[in-house]
Design a protein around this motif. Structure first.
Motif, mmCIF file in Angstrom:
data_model
loop_
_atom_site.group_PDB
_atom_site.id
_atom_site.type_symbol
_atom_site.label_atom_id
_atom_site.label_comp_id
_atom_site.label_asym_id
_atom_site.label_seq_id
_atom_site.Cartn_x
_atom_site.Cartn_y
_atom_site.Cartn_z
ATOM 1 N N GLN A 195 0.814 -1.224 0.000
ATOM 2 C CA GLN A 195 0.000 0.000 0.000
ATOM 3 C C GLN A 195 0.848 1.276 0.000
ATOM 4 N N SER A 196 1.970 1.245 0.723
ATOM 5 C CA SER A 196 2.756 2.473 0.867
ATOM 6 C C SER A 196 3.918 2.591 -0.106
ATOM 7 N N ARG A 197 4.482 1.446 -0.536
ATOM 8 C CA ARG A 197 5.667 1.491 -1.380
ATOM 9 C C ARG A 197 5.474 0.800 -2.721
ATOM 10 N N TYR B 157 24.489 -2.046 -4.168
ATOM 11 C CA TYR B 157 23.723 -1.588 -3.008
ATOM 12 C C TYR B 157 23.360 -0.124 -3.228
ATOM 13 N N VAL B 158 22.061 0.173 -3.272
ATOM 14 C CA VAL B 158 21.605 1.532 -3.575
ATOM 15 C C VAL B 158 20.492 1.963 -2.620
ATOM 16 N N THR B 159 20.320 3.283 -2.495
ATOM 17 C CA THR B 159 19.196 3.871 -1.755
ATOM 18 C C THR B 159 18.471 4.799 -2.720
ATOM 19 N N PRO B 160 17.672 4.249 -3.637
ATOM 20 C CA PRO B 160 17.134 5.033 -4.757
ATOM 21 C C PRO B 160 16.054 6.046 -4.397
ATOM 22 N N SER B 161 15.229 5.771 -3.384
ATOM 23 C CA SER B 161 14.120 6.673 -3.080
ATOM 24 C C SER B 161 14.571 7.915 -2.334
ATOM 25 N N HIS B 162 15.652 7.801 -1.595
ATOM 26 C CA HIS B 162 16.219 8.953 -0.887
ATOM 27 C C HIS B 162 17.632 8.596 -0.483
ATOM 28 N N HIS B 163 18.591 9.002 -1.324
ATOM 29 C CA HIS B 163 19.978 8.607 -1.070
ATOM 30 C C HIS B 163 20.469 9.159 0.258
ATOM 31 N N PHE B 164 21.168 8.294 1.006
ATOM 32 C CA PHE B 164 21.821 8.742 2.217
ATOM 33 C C PHE B 164 23.331 8.795 1.972
ATOM 34 N N VAL C 114 17.160 11.682 -5.293
ATOM 35 C CA VAL C 114 16.140 10.712 -5.690
ATOM 36 C C VAL C 114 16.530 10.182 -7.067
ATOM 37 N N MET C 115 16.729 8.876 -7.180
ATOM 38 C CA MET C 115 17.157 8.297 -8.449
ATOM 39 C C MET C 115 16.091 8.524 -9.506
ATOM 40 N N SER C 116 16.500 9.047 -10.648
ATOM 41 C CA SER C 116 15.565 9.367 -11.718
ATOM 42 C C SER C 116 14.952 8.097 -12.312
ATOM 43 N N LYS D 216 4.738 13.772 -4.563
ATOM 44 C CA LYS D 216 4.160 12.461 -4.292
ATOM 45 C C LYS D 216 5.233 11.489 -3.786
ATOM 46 N N PRO D 217 4.819 10.450 -3.046
ATOM 47 C CA PRO D 217 5.785 9.431 -2.598
ATOM 48 C C PRO D 217 6.482 8.789 -3.789
ATOM 49 N N ILE D 218 7.741 8.461 -3.622
ATOM 50 C CA ILE D 218 8.520 7.799 -4.666
ATOM 51 C C ILE D 218 8.350 6.293 -4.509
ATOM 52 N N PRO D 219 7.827 5.596 -5.530
ATOM 53 C CA PRO D 219 7.640 4.144 -5.390
ATOM 54 C C PRO D 219 8.970 3.425 -5.259
ATOM 55 N N ALA D 220 8.939 2.287 -4.604
ATOM 56 C CA ALA D 220 10.149 1.484 -4.440
ATOM 57 C C ALA D 220 10.632 0.968 -5.794
ATOM 58 N N LEU D 221 11.937 0.815 -5.928
ATOM 59 C CA LEU D 221 12.507 0.253 -7.155
ATOM 60 C C LEU D 221 11.965 -1.152 -7.380
ATOM 61 N N GLN D 222 11.742 -1.896 -6.316
ATOM 62 C CA GLN D 222 11.239 -3.262 -6.420
ATOM 63 C C GLN D 222 9.901 -3.309 -7.139
ATOM 64 N N SER D 223 9.085 -2.275 -6.972
ATOM 65 C CA SER D 223 7.759 -2.249 -7.597
ATOM 66 C C SER D 223 7.830 -2.118 -9.110
ATOM 67 N N GLN D 224 9.006 -1.746 -9.632
ATOM 68 C CA GLN D 224 9.176 -1.552 -11.076
ATOM 69 C C GLN D 224 10.035 -2.640 -11.710
ATOM 70 N N ASP D 225 10.306 -3.684 -10.942
ATOM 71 C CA ASP D 225 11.238 -4.728 -11.375
ATOM 72 C C ASP D 225 10.505 -5.895 -12.031
ATOM 73 N N PRO D 226 10.614 -6.046 -13.360
ATOM 74 C CA PRO D 226 9.942 -7.174 -14.021
ATOM 75 C C PRO D 226 10.806 -8.430 -14.086
ATOM 76 N N PHE D 227 12.070 -8.314 -13.630
ATOM 77 C CA PHE D 227 13.008 -9.411 -13.819
ATOM 78 C C PHE D 227 13.268 -10.222 -12.544
ATOM 79 N N GLY D 228 12.746 -9.779 -11.405
ATOM 80 C CA GLY D 228 13.048 -10.466 -10.148
ATOM 81 C C GLY D 228 14.493 -10.300 -9.738
#
Length: 496
Positions: free
Chosen positions: A176-178, A255-262, A267-269, A302-314
């Motif tokens: 729901q959130s990510r 290893y990445v922090t795409p939604s909000h880099h620390f 924010v990764m485009s 708006k909230p930035i969706p997780a990279l995982q939510s856009q991953d079609p390859f697993g």
């Protein structure tokens, strides 16, 4: 300088040889409490190895408590209290302390080794959370409900991946959130991000090369090094991790922090995300570790969706924690494994029991399912936004000689001083000293680099743990520190 004999023909990594040598010297008492170790750069030059190798050795010693890092001073040997090992007795701290005199280590070193002597009026730490608003009454009620019926099940070991009720709650929340797409069978619950990374190294046995954003979350870097991974630091641009450098590396993990880099707050485009997913899809052994660091706290847009939510390859291994949302002491994190490596988990690490108490899992599950988590999160968003806006407006009105960055999300801001990249770390150090003279603690961006890169002098300002009056007081102190002739001279010449 330490005399360390390095066997280049040994299968044991060089950083581990350095680590073990210094560790044994400390245990044997040859390096006593208070002894200053050589700088990372100095030891690397002396041993003719890379700075990265020495940093990994020091990082392991630091994490195990053999040495401590004193800001602007270096690394010092810690006291080991009444340690018996292989018949060798290391004297306790009180006995060692008697031998440390101002004549042997100096007044400044003694003061630096005693953090309690430095009293900061305001500490702009980028870590920690505000616990004043934690719903203690709800938590106590859930704990009582958990134990009221003599539930014997909670005192058994339970599922290795974590209790089903909690994993279902996490699954619903992440979807729901990510936007995370997963089955309950893909979720693993564990005690903190550190443990999750160690568990992941077991799951991906044989994956020996990982690329990391530079700068980055240094604890993750230390952990990867401790399990023998080769770490390749990759620079960033305004869109995130640089793909040209990643393609040239031999890494099969990134290893990445795409939604909000620390800590940079980038924010990764969308385009860079697609490129990163395409990179992972090119190799059967390639995976992306997505650390969804403090993604819950976004103040604009708006909230930035997780990279995982856009991953079609697993190919994305998603990791998150409740440390920033609920409390650091709860030590509960979760990992979502791609379906392609769930079987690897079951065969390589499925025998490890969950490291989170079942009672805690029951309480946290109820916290989610009864709606307390969502209400608490919404409340903390408002509170942190109020602090964020107060800090942002205060800094804008202070007229400091710096540009404000990273204001769209997270629990810290960045102040970039000047246009030159020359002597950035030195200037950051002096800016910290000027602030310290006014009773304020701030943090240098340089401390978050795996490998030092050219960058403009940048200071990190956190606000989560501070009360509003402390934020206001801290800004006034920074005005005195950085709107001064000393600061002007520092930014013009690089020295005071």
């Amino acid at each position: 300088m330490l005399t360390i004999l390095i066997d280049t023909k040994s299968s044991e990594p060089i950083y581990e040889q350095i680590y073990k040598y210094i560790r044994e010297e400390i245990k044997n008492g040859n390096l006593s409490c208070g002894t200053k170790l050589p700088s990372g750069r100095g030891l690397a030059v002396h041993l003719e190895v890379s700075r990265n190798t020495v940093d990994m050795a020091y990082g392991q010693l630091l994490s195990e408590g053999y040495i401590e890092s004193v800001p602007k001073k270096g690394y010092y040997v810690c006291a080991l209290e009444t340690l018996y090992m292989e018949g060798i007795h290391v004297r306790n701290y009180e006995e060692q302390e008697k031998e440390i005199t101002r004549e042997t280590v100096g007044e400044d070193t003694l003061n630096a080794m005693s953090p309690q002597k430095i009293k900061y009026q305001v500490d702009f730490s980028p870590s920690g959370v505000d616990m004043d608003y934690f719903p203690y009454s709800k938590w106590r009620k859930l704990m009582r409900e958990c134990l009221i019926d003599d539930n014997k099940e909670l005192f058994l070991s339970g599922s290795h991946q974590g209790d089903l009720q909690l994993r279902k709650a996490v699954q619903t929340y992440l979807h729901q959130s990510r936007g995370v797409q997963c089955q309950v069978s893909q979720i693993v619950i564990g005690a903190g991000s550190d443990y999750m990374l160690l568990l992941l190294s077991r799951i991906l046995a044989g994956q020996q090369s990982v690329a990391m954003e530079n700068p980055t979350y240094k604890q993750a870097y230390t952990i990867f090094g401790s399990v023998g991974y080769s770490v390749t630091p990759i620079s960033l641009d305004e869109q995130g991790i640089r793909m040209d450098l990643l393609e040239k590396s031999d890494a099969n993990l990134v290893y990445v922090t795409p939604s909000h880099h620390f800590p940079l707050g980038i924010v990764m485009s969308a385009n860079r995300r697609q490129q990163l997913l395409a990179w992972a899809a090119k190799g059967t052994e390639r995976y992306i570790i997505e650390d969804d660091y403090d993604s819950e706290f976004r103040y604009f847009g708006k909230p930035i969706p997780a990279l995982q939510s856009q991953d079609p390859f697993g190919k994305v291994i998603y990791m998150g924690t409740l440390s920033k949302v609920i409390a650091p002491g709860i030590r509960m994190s979760y990992m979502v494994l791609p379906e392609t490596i769930v079987k690897q988990y079951q065969s390589q690490a499925g025998f490890y029991f969950s490291t989170v108490s079942r009672i805690d899992q029951q309480v946290i599950g109820g916290f989610f399912l009864q709606g307390h988590f969502e209400r608490h999160l919404n409340r903390m968003r408002k509170i942190y936004k109020g602090k964020h806006d107060l800090l942002l407006q205060g800094l804008k009105g202070a007229g400091l000689p710096a540009r404000i960055m990273g204001e769209s999300a997270g629990l810290h801001l960045l102040l970039e001083f000047g246009d030159s990249t020359a002597r950035a770390s030195r200037i950051e150090e002096e800016l910290m000293k000027l602030a310290e003279a006014e009773g304020v603690r701030v943090y240098a961006l340089s401390d978050y680099y795996i490998k030092e890169e050219a960058h403009k002098p940048t200071i990190i300002i956190g606000f989560a743990r501070l009360k509003e009056e402390q934020i206001t007081e801290g800004i006034e102190c920074l005005k005195k520190a950085w709107k001064s002739k000393d600061c002007d001279l520092l930014l013009k010449t690089g020295v005071i």
